[in-house]
Design a protein around this motif. Structure first.
Motif, PDB file in Angstrom:
ATOM      1  N   CYS A 242       0.825  -1.206   0.000  1.00  0.00           N
ATOM      2  CA  CYS A 242       0.000   0.000   0.000  1.00  0.00           C
ATOM      3  C   CYS A 242       0.859   1.255   0.000  1.00  0.00           C
ATOM      4  O   CYS A 242       0.577   2.215  -0.738  1.00  0.00           O
ATOM      5  N   ILE A 249      -2.944   4.072  -6.288  1.00  0.00           N
ATOM      6  CA  ILE A 249      -4.302   3.802  -5.784  1.00  0.00           C
ATOM      7  C   ILE A 249      -5.151   5.069  -5.874  1.00  0.00           C
ATOM      8  O   ILE A 249      -6.286   5.043  -6.345  1.00  0.00           O
ATOM      9  N   ARG A 269     -15.456  -4.113  -3.207  1.00  0.00           N
ATOM     10  CA  ARG A 269     -14.164  -4.168  -3.886  1.00  0.00           C
ATOM     11  C   ARG A 269     -13.010  -3.623  -3.038  1.00  0.00           C
ATOM     12  O   ARG A 269     -11.888  -4.154  -3.101  1.00  0.00           O
ATOM     13  N   PHE A 270     -13.289  -2.583  -2.220  1.00  0.00           N
ATOM     14  CA  PHE A 270     -12.173  -1.883  -1.587  1.00  0.00           C
ATOM     15  C   PHE A 270     -12.307  -1.646  -0.067  1.00  0.00           C
ATOM     16  O   PHE A 270     -11.370  -1.160   0.546  1.00  0.00           O
ATOM     17  N   SER A 277      -7.867  -6.572  -3.188  1.00  0.00           N
ATOM     18  CA  SER A 277      -8.749  -5.512  -3.680  1.00  0.00           C
ATOM     19  C   SER A 277      -8.998  -5.727  -5.168  1.00  0.00           C
ATOM     20  O   SER A 277      -8.181  -6.326  -5.874  1.00  0.00           O
ATOM     21  N   LYS A 278     -10.131  -5.227  -5.631  1.00  0.00           N
ATOM     22  CA  LYS A 278     -10.557  -5.552  -6.993  1.00  0.00           C
ATOM     23  C   LYS A 278     -10.484  -4.302  -7.890  1.00  0.00           C
ATOM     24  O   LYS A 278     -11.463  -3.588  -8.070  1.00  0.00           O
ATOM     25  N   ASP A 284      -4.271  -7.265  -9.290  1.00  0.00           N
ATOM     26  CA  ASP A 284      -5.207  -7.531  -8.204  1.00  0.00           C
ATOM     27  C   ASP A 284      -4.676  -8.544  -7.193  1.00  0.00           C
ATOM     28  O   ASP A 284      -4.757  -8.334  -5.978  1.00  0.00           O
ATOM     29  N   SER A 287      -2.359  -7.223  -4.559  1.00  0.00           N
ATOM     30  CA  SER A 287      -2.844  -6.227  -3.609  1.00  0.00           C
ATOM     31  C   SER A 287      -3.494  -6.889  -2.398  1.00  0.00           C
ATOM     32  O   SER A 287      -4.046  -7.988  -2.498  1.00  0.00           O
ATOM     33  N   GLY A 289      -6.571  -6.838   0.534  1.00  0.00           N
ATOM     34  CA  GLY A 289      -7.931  -6.338   0.582  1.00  0.00           C
ATOM     35  C   GLY A 289      -7.992  -5.043   1.374  1.00  0.00           C
ATOM     36  O   GLY A 289      -7.041  -4.643   2.026  1.00  0.00           O
ATOM     37  N   ARG A 290      -9.106  -4.330   1.255  1.00  0.00           N
ATOM     38  CA  ARG A 290      -9.397  -3.160   2.072  1.00  0.00           C
ATOM     39  C   ARG A 290      -8.440  -1.986   1.837  1.00  0.00           C
ATOM     40  O   ARG A 290      -8.161  -1.204   2.745  1.00  0.00           O
ATOM     41  N   VAL A 291      -7.968  -1.808   0.623  1.00  0.00           N
ATOM     42  CA  VAL A 291      -7.072  -0.672   0.371  1.00  0.00           C
ATOM     43  C   VAL A 291      -7.816   0.647   0.545  1.00  0.00           C
ATOM     44  O   VAL A 291      -7.209   1.687   0.839  1.00  0.00           O
ATOM     45  N   GLY A 292      -9.144   0.626   0.381  1.00  0.00           N
ATOM     46  CA  GLY A 292      -9.923   1.837   0.619  1.00  0.00           C
ATOM     47  C   GLY A 292      -9.880   2.255   2.081  1.00  0.00           C
ATOM     48  O   GLY A 292      -9.873   3.453   2.397  1.00  0.00           O
TER      49      GLY A 292
END
Length: 332
Positions: A242, A249, A269-270, A277-278, A284, A287, A289-292
Protein backbone atom coordinates in the motif's frame (compact mmCIF):
# COMPACT_ATOMS: atom_id res chain seq x y z
CA UNK A 1 23.28 5.02 30.53
CA UNK A 2 19.89 4.78 32.20
CA UNK A 3 19.58 2.64 35.29
CA UNK A 4 16.76 0.51 33.87
CA UNK A 5 19.28 -1.40 31.78
CA UNK A 6 20.61 -2.98 34.97
CA UNK A 7 17.43 -4.55 36.35
CA UNK A 8 17.69 -8.28 36.97
CA UNK A 9 15.15 -11.00 37.72
CA UNK A 10 16.23 -10.81 41.35
CA UNK A 11 15.22 -7.16 41.61
CA UNK A 12 11.62 -7.43 40.49
CA UNK A 13 8.89 -10.04 40.22
CA UNK A 14 7.74 -11.36 36.87
CA UNK A 15 4.47 -9.48 37.19
CA UNK A 16 6.28 -6.20 37.82
CA UNK A 17 8.70 -6.98 35.01
CA UNK A 18 5.87 -7.28 32.49
CA UNK A 19 4.41 -3.99 33.71
CA UNK A 20 7.84 -2.36 33.52
CA UNK A 21 8.44 -3.51 29.94
CA UNK A 22 5.08 -2.20 28.79
CA UNK A 23 5.64 1.15 30.48
CA UNK A 24 9.10 1.42 28.96
CA UNK A 25 7.76 0.63 25.49
CA UNK A 26 4.96 3.13 25.96
CA UNK A 27 7.32 5.88 27.03
CA UNK A 28 9.65 5.00 24.15
CA UNK A 29 6.93 4.93 21.49
CA UNK A 30 6.41 7.79 19.10
CA UNK A 31 2.63 7.45 19.10
CA UNK A 32 2.03 9.99 21.89
CA UNK A 33 3.60 13.24 22.96
CA UNK A 34 5.61 13.01 26.23
CA UNK A 35 3.01 14.92 28.24
CA UNK A 36 0.24 12.64 26.99
CA UNK A 37 2.29 9.54 27.81
CA UNK A 38 2.78 10.68 31.38
CA UNK A 39 -0.88 11.55 31.86
CA UNK A 40 -2.03 8.25 30.38
CA UNK A 41 0.06 5.98 32.58
CA UNK A 42 -1.02 7.91 35.67
CA UNK A 43 -4.71 7.25 35.05
CA UNK A 44 -5.95 4.88 37.78
CA UNK A 45 -6.90 1.58 36.22
CA UNK A 46 -7.32 -1.92 37.57
CA UNK A 47 -7.95 -4.80 35.18
CA UNK A 48 -10.13 -7.35 36.92
CA UNK A 49 -9.47 -10.35 34.67
CA UNK A 50 -11.87 -13.25 35.21
CA UNK A 51 -10.82 -16.56 33.63
CA UNK A 52 -14.37 -17.75 33.04
CA UNK A 53 -13.00 -20.37 30.63
CA UNK A 54 -11.32 -22.04 33.61
CA UNK A 55 -14.22 -21.56 36.02
CA UNK A 56 -16.73 -23.03 33.58
CA UNK A 57 -14.58 -26.00 32.56
CA UNK A 58 -13.95 -26.97 36.20
CA UNK A 59 -17.51 -26.36 37.38
CA UNK A 60 -19.40 -28.97 39.42
CA UNK A 61 -22.99 -29.23 40.60
CA UNK A 62 -22.46 -26.58 43.26
CA UNK A 63 -20.26 -24.06 41.48
CA UNK A 64 -22.35 -24.09 38.29
CA UNK A 65 -25.22 -22.59 40.25
CA UNK A 66 -23.03 -19.73 41.40
CA UNK A 67 -21.74 -19.18 37.88
CA UNK A 68 -25.28 -19.05 36.56
CA UNK A 69 -26.17 -16.38 39.11
CA UNK A 70 -23.18 -14.17 38.43
CA UNK A 71 -22.65 -14.81 34.72
CA UNK A 72 -26.13 -15.57 33.45
CA UNK A 73 -25.42 -13.59 30.25
CA UNK A 74 -22.71 -16.12 29.34
CA UNK A 75 -24.73 -19.30 29.96
CA UNK A 76 -27.66 -20.66 27.98
CA UNK A 77 -30.92 -20.19 29.91
CA UNK A 78 -32.46 -23.17 28.10
CA UNK A 79 -29.86 -25.66 29.37
CA UNK A 80 -30.05 -27.30 32.77
CA UNK A 81 -27.10 -27.25 35.17
CA UNK A 82 -26.33 -30.86 34.27
CA UNK A 83 -26.41 -30.07 30.56
CA UNK A 84 -24.05 -27.14 31.04
CA UNK A 85 -21.59 -29.34 32.92
CA UNK A 86 -21.79 -32.02 30.25
CA UNK A 87 -21.24 -29.45 27.48
CA UNK A 88 -17.64 -28.91 28.58
CA UNK A 89 -16.98 -32.64 28.67
CA UNK A 90 -17.29 -33.04 24.91
CA UNK A 91 -14.10 -33.94 23.00
CA UNK A 92 -14.15 -30.65 21.07
CA UNK A 93 -14.48 -28.49 24.16
CA UNK A 94 -11.78 -30.44 26.00
CA UNK A 95 -9.41 -29.97 23.08
CA UNK A 96 -10.19 -26.28 22.82
CA UNK A 97 -9.73 -25.81 26.54
CA UNK A 98 -6.36 -27.61 26.57
CA UNK A 99 -5.06 -25.47 23.69
CA UNK A 100 -6.27 -22.22 25.26
CA UNK A 101 -4.66 -23.08 28.60
CA UNK A 102 -1.38 -23.91 26.86
CA UNK A 103 -1.23 -20.63 24.98
CA UNK A 104 -2.71 -18.47 27.72
CA UNK A 105 -1.25 -20.11 30.81
CA UNK A 106 0.02 -16.68 31.85
CA UNK A 107 -2.19 -13.65 31.45
CA UNK A 108 0.07 -10.81 32.64
CA UNK A 109 0.78 -9.70 29.07
CA UNK A 110 -2.92 -9.58 28.25
CA UNK A 111 -3.70 -7.64 31.42
CA UNK A 112 -0.96 -5.12 30.64
CA UNK A 113 -2.23 -4.58 27.09
CA UNK A 114 -5.78 -4.15 28.35
CA UNK A 115 -4.68 -1.71 31.03
CA UNK A 116 -2.93 0.50 28.49
CA UNK A 117 -5.95 0.34 26.20
CA UNK A 118 -8.37 1.30 28.97
CA UNK A 119 -6.10 4.13 30.13
CA UNK A 120 -5.85 5.54 26.60
CA UNK A 121 -9.60 5.31 26.08
CA UNK A 122 -10.17 7.09 29.38
CA UNK A 123 -7.68 9.80 28.40
CA UNK A 124 -9.24 10.52 25.01
CA UNK A 125 -12.84 9.85 26.08
CA UNK A 126 -13.30 11.13 29.65
CA UNK A 127 -16.82 9.67 29.82
CA UNK A 128 -15.51 6.19 29.09
CA UNK A 129 -16.05 3.84 32.02
CA UNK A 130 -13.29 1.31 32.60
CA UNK A 131 -15.00 -2.11 32.54
CA UNK A 132 -15.52 -3.62 35.96
CA UNK A 133 -14.63 -7.06 34.62
CA UNK A 134 -12.71 -8.45 31.68
CA UNK A 135 -13.88 -12.00 31.09
CA UNK A 136 -12.16 -14.67 29.01
CA UNK A 137 -14.32 -17.40 27.48
CA UNK A 138 -14.22 -20.23 24.98
CA UNK A 139 -16.69 -19.62 22.17
CA UNK A 140 -16.23 -22.97 20.40
CA UNK A 141 -14.81 -21.13 17.36
CA UNK A 142 -17.54 -18.53 16.91
CA UNK A 143 -16.20 -16.33 14.11
CA UNK A 144 -18.93 -13.73 14.61
CA UNK A 145 -18.37 -13.13 18.32
CA UNK A 146 -14.67 -12.84 19.08
CA UNK A 147 -14.56 -9.92 21.50
CA UNK A 148 -16.66 -7.01 22.68
CA UNK A 149 -16.22 -4.08 25.03
CA UNK A 150 -18.88 -2.20 27.01
CA UNK A 151 -18.81 0.24 29.90
CA UNK A 152 -19.31 -2.59 32.39
CA UNK A 153 -17.70 -5.67 30.91
CA UNK A 154 -15.21 -6.84 28.28
CA UNK A 155 -15.48 -10.36 26.89
CA UNK A 156 -12.64 -12.06 24.98
CA UNK A 157 -13.01 -15.48 23.33
CA UNK A 158 -9.48 -16.81 23.69
CA UNK A 159 -10.08 -19.73 21.32
CA UNK A 160 -10.37 -17.16 18.53
CA UNK A 161 -6.81 -15.93 19.12
CA UNK A 162 -4.67 -19.06 18.86
CA UNK A 163 -2.69 -17.85 15.86
CA UNK A 164 -2.88 -17.95 12.07
CA UNK A 165 -2.69 -21.48 10.70
CA UNK A 166 -3.96 -23.18 13.84
CA UNK A 167 -5.59 -26.53 13.13
CA UNK A 168 -8.91 -25.36 14.61
CA UNK A 169 -9.41 -22.72 11.94
CA UNK A 170 -10.79 -23.52 8.51
CA UNK A 171 -11.14 -19.98 7.19
CA UNK A 172 -8.84 -18.50 4.48
CA UNK A 173 -5.43 -17.11 5.42
CA UNK A 174 -6.50 -13.47 5.00
CA UNK A 175 -9.20 -14.03 7.62
CA UNK A 176 -6.88 -15.89 9.97
CA UNK A 177 -4.63 -12.85 10.25
CA UNK A 178 -7.27 -11.65 12.70
CA UNK A 179 -6.75 -14.68 14.94
CA UNK A 180 -3.34 -13.65 16.29
CA UNK A 181 -2.98 -12.72 19.98
CA UNK A 182 -2.09 -9.16 19.03
CA UNK A 183 -5.52 -8.73 17.45
CA UNK A 184 -7.40 -8.94 20.76
CA UNK A 185 -6.99 -5.26 21.55
CA UNK A 186 -7.48 -4.35 17.87
CA UNK A 187 -10.88 -6.06 17.89
CA UNK A 188 -11.85 -4.35 21.14
CA UNK A 189 -11.10 -0.94 19.62
CA UNK A 190 -13.12 -1.91 16.54
CA UNK A 191 -16.03 -2.76 18.82
CA UNK A 192 -15.65 0.50 20.74
CA UNK A 193 -15.59 2.52 17.51
CA UNK A 194 -18.62 0.68 16.17
CA UNK A 195 -20.59 1.71 19.28
CA UNK A 196 -19.63 5.39 19.24
CA UNK A 197 -19.50 6.23 15.54
CA UNK A 198 -22.33 8.10 13.91
CA UNK A 199 -24.14 7.09 10.77
CA UNK A 200 -22.91 8.27 7.39
CA UNK A 201 -24.57 11.41 6.04
CA UNK A 202 -24.08 10.10 2.52
CA UNK A 203 -23.08 6.84 0.86
CA UNK A 204 -20.27 8.14 -1.32
CA UNK A 205 -17.17 6.01 -1.62
CA UNK A 206 -14.91 8.68 -0.10
CA UNK A 207 -17.20 8.99 2.93
CA UNK A 208 -17.03 5.24 3.46
CA UNK A 209 -13.24 5.31 3.16
CA UNK A 210 -12.94 8.12 5.70
CA UNK A 211 -15.43 6.47 8.05
CA UNK A 212 -13.36 3.28 8.08
CA UNK A 213 -10.12 5.27 8.22
CA UNK A 214 -11.30 7.00 11.40
CA UNK A 215 -11.41 3.61 13.10
CA UNK A 216 -7.80 2.85 12.17
CA UNK A 217 -6.70 6.32 13.30
CA UNK A 218 -8.42 5.67 16.63
CA UNK A 219 -6.19 2.60 17.01
CA UNK A 220 -3.19 4.75 16.21
CA UNK A 221 -3.96 6.89 19.26
CA UNK A 222 -5.17 4.34 21.79
CA UNK A 223 -2.84 1.48 20.79
CA UNK A 224 0.54 3.21 20.44
CA UNK A 225 2.48 -0.04 20.88
CA UNK A 226 0.77 -1.78 17.95
CA UNK A 227 2.39 -1.82 14.54
CA UNK A 228 0.69 -0.23 11.53
CA UNK A 229 0.30 -3.71 10.05
CA UNK A 230 -1.53 -4.91 13.16
CA UNK A 231 -3.86 -1.91 13.07
CA UNK A 232 -4.88 -2.86 9.52
CA UNK A 233 -4.78 -6.62 10.19
CA UNK A 234 -2.20 -6.84 7.40
CA UNK A 235 1.09 -8.61 6.99
CA UNK A 236 4.08 -6.29 6.80
CA UNK A 237 4.35 -7.07 3.09
CA UNK A 238 0.75 -6.02 2.49
CA UNK A 239 1.31 -2.77 4.33
CA UNK A 240 4.41 -2.05 2.26
CA UNK A 241 2.45 -2.75 -0.95
CA UNK A 242 0.00 0.00 0.00
CA UNK A 243 2.76 2.43 0.89
CA UNK A 244 4.61 1.83 -2.39
CA UNK A 245 1.42 2.12 -4.45
CA UNK A 246 -0.29 4.98 -2.60
CA UNK A 247 -0.10 7.40 -5.53
CA UNK A 248 -1.31 4.77 -7.97
CA UNK A 249 -4.30 3.80 -5.78
CA UNK A 250 -5.30 7.44 -5.42
CA UNK A 251 -4.94 8.15 -9.15
CA UNK A 252 -7.04 5.09 -9.95
CA UNK A 253 -9.89 6.35 -7.74
CA UNK A 254 -9.68 9.92 -9.02
CA UNK A 255 -9.34 9.18 -12.73
CA UNK A 256 -12.32 6.82 -12.65
CA UNK A 257 -14.34 9.36 -10.66
CA UNK A 258 -15.03 6.90 -7.88
CA UNK A 259 -14.73 9.24 -4.88
CA UNK A 260 -18.30 10.49 -4.97
CA UNK A 261 -19.74 7.38 -6.53
CA UNK A 262 -22.41 5.65 -4.42
CA UNK A 263 -22.22 2.25 -6.10
CA UNK A 264 -22.34 -0.37 -3.32
CA UNK A 265 -20.03 -2.58 -5.34
CA UNK A 266 -17.15 -0.25 -4.40
CA UNK A 267 -17.59 -1.26 -0.77
CA UNK A 268 -17.16 -4.90 -1.66
CA UNK A 269 -14.16 -4.17 -3.89
CA UNK A 270 -12.17 -1.88 -1.59
CA UNK A 271 -13.65 -1.72 1.95
CA UNK A 272 -14.85 -5.18 2.97
CA UNK A 273 -12.51 -7.91 4.26
CA UNK A 274 -11.27 -9.79 1.20
CA UNK A 275 -8.18 -11.66 -0.06
CA UNK A 276 -7.33 -8.78 -2.39
CA UNK A 277 -8.75 -5.51 -3.68
CA UNK A 278 -10.56 -5.55 -6.99
CA UNK A 279 -9.11 -3.02 -9.41
CA UNK A 280 -9.95 -5.47 -12.22
CA UNK A 281 -6.35 -5.34 -13.35
CA UNK A 282 -3.52 -7.87 -13.47
CA UNK A 283 -2.10 -6.55 -10.21
CA UNK A 284 -5.21 -7.53 -8.20
CA UNK A 285 -3.68 -10.71 -6.76
CA UNK A 286 -0.70 -8.71 -5.52
CA UNK A 287 -2.84 -6.23 -3.61
CA UNK A 288 -4.24 -6.71 -0.09
CA UNK A 289 -7.93 -6.34 0.58
CA UNK A 290 -9.40 -3.16 2.07
CA UNK A 291 -7.07 -0.67 0.37
CA UNK A 292 -9.92 1.84 0.62
CA UNK A 293 -9.72 1.58 4.42
CA UNK A 294 -5.96 2.10 4.33
CA UNK A 295 -6.33 5.16 2.08
CA UNK A 296 -9.10 6.49 4.32
CA UNK A 297 -6.64 6.25 7.20
CA UNK A 298 -4.11 8.31 5.24
CA UNK A 299 -6.77 10.96 4.58
CA UNK A 300 -7.63 11.14 8.30
CA UNK A 301 -3.93 11.42 9.19
CA UNK A 302 -3.58 14.28 6.72
CA UNK A 303 -6.60 16.03 8.22
CA UNK A 304 -5.27 15.72 11.78
CA UNK A 305 -1.92 17.18 10.74
CA UNK A 306 -3.60 20.13 9.05
CA UNK A 307 -6.21 20.86 11.75
CA UNK A 308 -6.00 21.38 15.49
CA UNK A 309 -8.96 19.29 16.69
CA UNK A 310 -9.38 16.64 19.34
CA UNK A 311 -9.72 12.97 18.54
CA UNK A 312 -13.31 12.95 19.79
CA UNK A 313 -14.21 15.98 17.65
CA UNK A 314 -12.68 14.41 14.55
CA UNK A 315 -14.61 11.18 15.02
CA UNK A 316 -17.90 13.12 15.09
CA UNK A 317 -17.16 15.09 11.93
CA UNK A 318 -18.95 14.65 8.64
CA UNK A 319 -16.74 12.40 6.53
CA UNK A 320 -17.02 14.39 3.30
CA UNK A 321 -16.24 17.64 5.11
CA UNK A 322 -13.24 16.00 6.76
CA UNK A 323 -11.97 14.89 3.35
CA UNK A 324 -12.32 18.38 1.90
CA UNK A 325 -10.35 19.85 4.81
CA UNK A 326 -7.70 17.14 4.85
CA UNK A 327 -5.48 18.60 2.13
CA UNK A 328 -4.57 15.01 1.36
CA UNK A 329 -1.94 14.36 -1.26
CA UNK A 330 -0.49 10.90 -1.87
CA UNK A 331 3.21 10.29 -1.43
CA UNK A 332 5.11 10.14 -4.68
Amino acid sequence: MHSYYFYTSNDITMKNWVTFVFLFLLLSSCGDEPKIKEEVINIPCEVNLVRFDQLFFNADENSIKELRKEYSYLLSPTMSDEQLIQSVRTPLYKELYAEVQQQYAEDDDLKSELKLLYQHLKFYFPNFSIPQKTITVISEIDYEHKSFLTDSVTVVALDMYLGKGHRFYESPDYVQLGFEKEQIVQDLVDDFYYRIKKGLSDKSFVSQMVNAGKGVYLKEKVLPLSTDAQKMCYTQEQLEWCEVNEEYIWRYFVERKLLYDTDRELTRRFIDVAPFSKFYLELDNESPGRVGVWLGWKIVQSFMKANDVSLETMLKMDEKELFLQSKYKPKK
